[in-house]
Design a protein around this motif. Structure first.
Motif, PDB file in Angstrom:
ATOM      1  N   TYR A 263       0.836  -1.203   0.000  1.00 29.93           N
ATOM      2  CA  TYR A 263       0.000   0.000   0.000  1.00 29.93           C
ATOM      3  C   TYR A 263       0.873   1.256   0.000  1.00 29.93           C
ATOM      4  O   TYR A 263       0.615   2.206  -0.758  1.00 29.93           O
ATOM      5  CB  TYR A 263      -0.915   0.007   1.221  1.00 29.93           C
ATOM      6  N   LEU A 264       1.924   1.274   0.820  1.00 30.60           N
ATOM      7  CA  LEU A 264       2.820   2.431   0.856  1.00 30.60           C
ATOM      8  C   LEU A 264       3.502   2.636  -0.495  1.00 30.60           C
ATOM      9  O   LEU A 264       3.719   3.774  -0.921  1.00 30.60           O
ATOM     10  CB  LEU A 264       3.859   2.252   1.960  1.00 30.60           C
ATOM     11  N   MET A 265       3.855   1.555  -1.168  1.00 37.79           N
ATOM     12  CA  MET A 265       4.467   1.664  -2.494  1.00 37.79           C
ATOM     13  C   MET A 265       3.541   2.405  -3.463  1.00 37.79           C
ATOM     14  O   MET A 265       3.981   3.282  -4.213  1.00 37.79           O
ATOM     15  CB  MET A 265       4.788   0.271  -3.044  1.00 37.79           C
ATOM     16  N   VAL A 266       2.256   2.038  -3.438  1.00 39.49           N
ATOM     17  CA  VAL A 266       1.302   2.683  -4.347  1.00 39.49           C
ATOM     18  C   VAL A 266       1.182   4.170  -4.025  1.00 39.49           C
ATOM     19  O   VAL A 266       1.097   5.006  -4.925  1.00 39.49           O
ATOM     20  CB  VAL A 266      -0.065   1.982  -4.273  1.00 39.49           C
ATOM     21  N   THR A 267       1.174   4.510  -2.725  1.00 32.23           N
ATOM     22  CA  THR A 267       1.017   5.925  -2.352  1.00 32.23           C
ATOM     23  C   THR A 267       2.201   6.775  -2.790  1.00 32.23           C
ATOM     24  O   THR A 267       2.082   7.995  -2.893  1.00 32.23           O
ATOM     25  CB  THR A 267       0.837   6.084  -0.830  1.00 32.23           C
TER      26      THR A 267
END
Length: 520
Positions: free
Chosen positions: A195-199
């Motif tokens: 999720y952090l990667m996508v953000t």
């Protein structure tokens, strides 16, 4: 390759946010907290969906995140739904009883009085929604058929169903005193990292409307599953501090992940059919993130993955693929050791290595620095010199790496169908038909000349199939044009047999994405 602004990989400071529950902070500093080898592609994607749905509820889906900050979120237990689906062994027997509906409901309520973790309001709500007991039985049976079977499903509270909508999304749990508690057997925080990667990806915001549609509570299948949910399933959240840690503000793999996911959504696949491609692409890009970050940490070029299209007999391509796999497999250990040695050689550690200082002073200083920089603090120092303490630290680092991190490459590679030992006792890169289809879905916007397709796979993922890419990726002594030409021909034949390639003439073959043509 600069991976983080302003600090490059290998110079990432430890963070106190998650430092206390990690006793040896080395791999986490390089890769983040954490890459979990026991998390298969579906579990990784389900954990991501849990985190994304939680942020969607809070109105900050895919909002930009930073390594130094955290955003709390809340997950759902949905114990009513889960008890009905997986802690309900007598339902089939009762359905065969020759009783009226009222009697069947009363018998079932008696059985469920022994449920391990019932919802606070009990199960009476189901009788109000299903006047006919048989309708209830049939819906439970239908939903159970969507259960995602994994090797970690050893208890009912760790079983999951296909994520048809928000009502089907819930956290992993362990039951203690008839109440659920967060468990990390299936969700090991890699989904949080995803999720952090996508953000932080370029193009991450473009994914927001697609996931908002997936989280629409009025989706027909979601409403159907909602009939089995208790009211408290919607109101009883698990508060999470959001203490995952991803060291980099930007990274090439983040951008490529968002690009591939966007391409899948543009195909306009019906319902949640996109998930069969989003899930393996998630694990693929997490695997590539680990490999590329490790290589950068030890100042090596971006890794290539030499892929064999399995041949009837052993060829040079298989040897090169095996060598490629094991060379990449060693990178995470090299990166952890390089990061640790870099800090130990830094100016702060100068006095530890100063032979002019008393040994007892150097030993205490080494112990203090090991705790400060790595969180390494053995209860008792059974050593007499700082050199012995550092040896003990390195042995502990090696043991920790062998326990989890060393398996990430193999586990994720096998999980997505990239790594295989078929026909040999050694692992190598040998993609399955399912993975090849996903690569076509993500990388072919309609139709692409076969040679350009291979060039793109190499540029985008580092995958090597044909002689052109192999010549660039390998040393001259490891390259043989004829062997890789045969490998290329086998890939062409395989794609053709799958209906994903057409040869229009002797010199012209095109890879075709049939779903892109339909979308157009």
């Amino acid at each position: 390759m600069s991976l983080r602004d302003p600090q490059n990989v290998g110079q990432v400071p430890r963070t106190s946010r998650v430092f206390d529950d990690v006793k040896l902070w080395v791999e986490e500093a390089v890769f983040g907290h954490r890459l979990y080898a026991r998390q298969n592609p579906w579990l990784l994607f389900l954990e991501f969906m849990n985190v994304a749905e939680a942020h969607h509820r809070e109105g900050n889906l895919f909002a930009r995140t930073e390594p130094e900050t955290s955003t709390p979120y809340s997950l759902r237990w949905r114990m009513g739904l889960r008890s009905v689906l997986f802690d309900n062994s007598q339902l089939g027997r009762l359905a065969e009883e020759k009783l009226d509906d009222e009697s069947l409901w009363q018998e079932w309520f008696k059985e469920m009085a022994r449920a391990a973790a019932p919802p606070a309001e009990g199960f009476d709500y189901l009788k109000q929604r299903f006047p006919r007991f048989q309708d209830f039985v049939e819906l439970v049976g239908l939903v159970r058929q969507t259960a995602l079977e994994t090797s970690n499903n050893v208890r009912w509270s760790s079983r999951f169903i296909f994520p048809f909508g928000v009502n089907a999304i819930y956290s992993d749990a362990i039951i203690q005193q008839r109440s659920p508690k967060r468990d990390y057997t299936n969700f090991g925080r890699t989904g949080e990292l995803l999720y952090l990667m996508v953000t932080r990806a370029r193009g991450g915001e473009a994914l927001k409307p697609h996931f908002e549609k997936l989280f629409d509570p009025d989706l027909p299948k979601n409403r159907l599953i909602g009939l089995l949910c208790a009211d408290t399933d919607q109101r009883a959240p698990l508060e999470m501090p959001g203490n995952s840690f991803l060291p980099y503000r930007s990274h090439p793999t983040f951008d490529r992940l968002a690009e591939d996911w966007t391409a899948i959504f543009k195909l306009g696949l019906p319902g949640q059919d996109a998930y069969q491609h989003l899930a393996p692409l998630s694990s693929l890009h997490v695997l590539l993130y680990a490999l590329e970050t490790a290589a950068a940490t030890v100042d090596l070029p971006r890794p290539s993955l030499v892929c064999e299209i399995i041949a009837p007999r052993r060829e040079l391509v298989r040897q090169r693929s095996i060598a490629s796999y094991y060379g990449n497999d060693a990178l995470s250990r090299q990166a952890a050791e390089a990061y640790a040695e870099r800090l130990i050689a830094s100016e702060d550690w100068r006095d530890v290595h100063d032979p002019e200082l008393p040994e007892s002073e150097r030993l205490q200083l080494a112990a203090d620095l090991l705790e400060r920089d790595f969180g390494y603090a053995p209860k008792e120092l059974h050593v007499a010199t700082p050199e012995d303490l550092l040896l003990q630290f390195r042995q502990a680092l090696e043991a920790k790496h062998d326990d989890n991190w060393s398996s990430v490459h193999l586990s994720y590679g096998k999980g997505i169908g990239l790594v295989s030992s078929r026909g040999t006792n050694r692992n190598r890169y040998a993609p399955t038909d399912e993975l090849l289809k996903t690569l076509v879905m993500a990388r072919v916007p309609g139709r692409t000349e076969f040679g350009k397709f291979l060039t793109d796979l190499y540029a985008h993922y580092g995958l090597v199939f044909g002689p052109v890419e192999a010549k660039d990726a390998l040393a001259a002594a490891d390259f043989d044009d004829t062997s890789f030409e045969r490998n290329r021909a086998r890939l062409e034949a395989r794609l053709s047999s799958m209906g994903l390639l057409k040869r229009l003439s002797d010199a012209c073959a095109y890879v075709i994405n049939p779903f892109a043509e339909k979308a157009a």
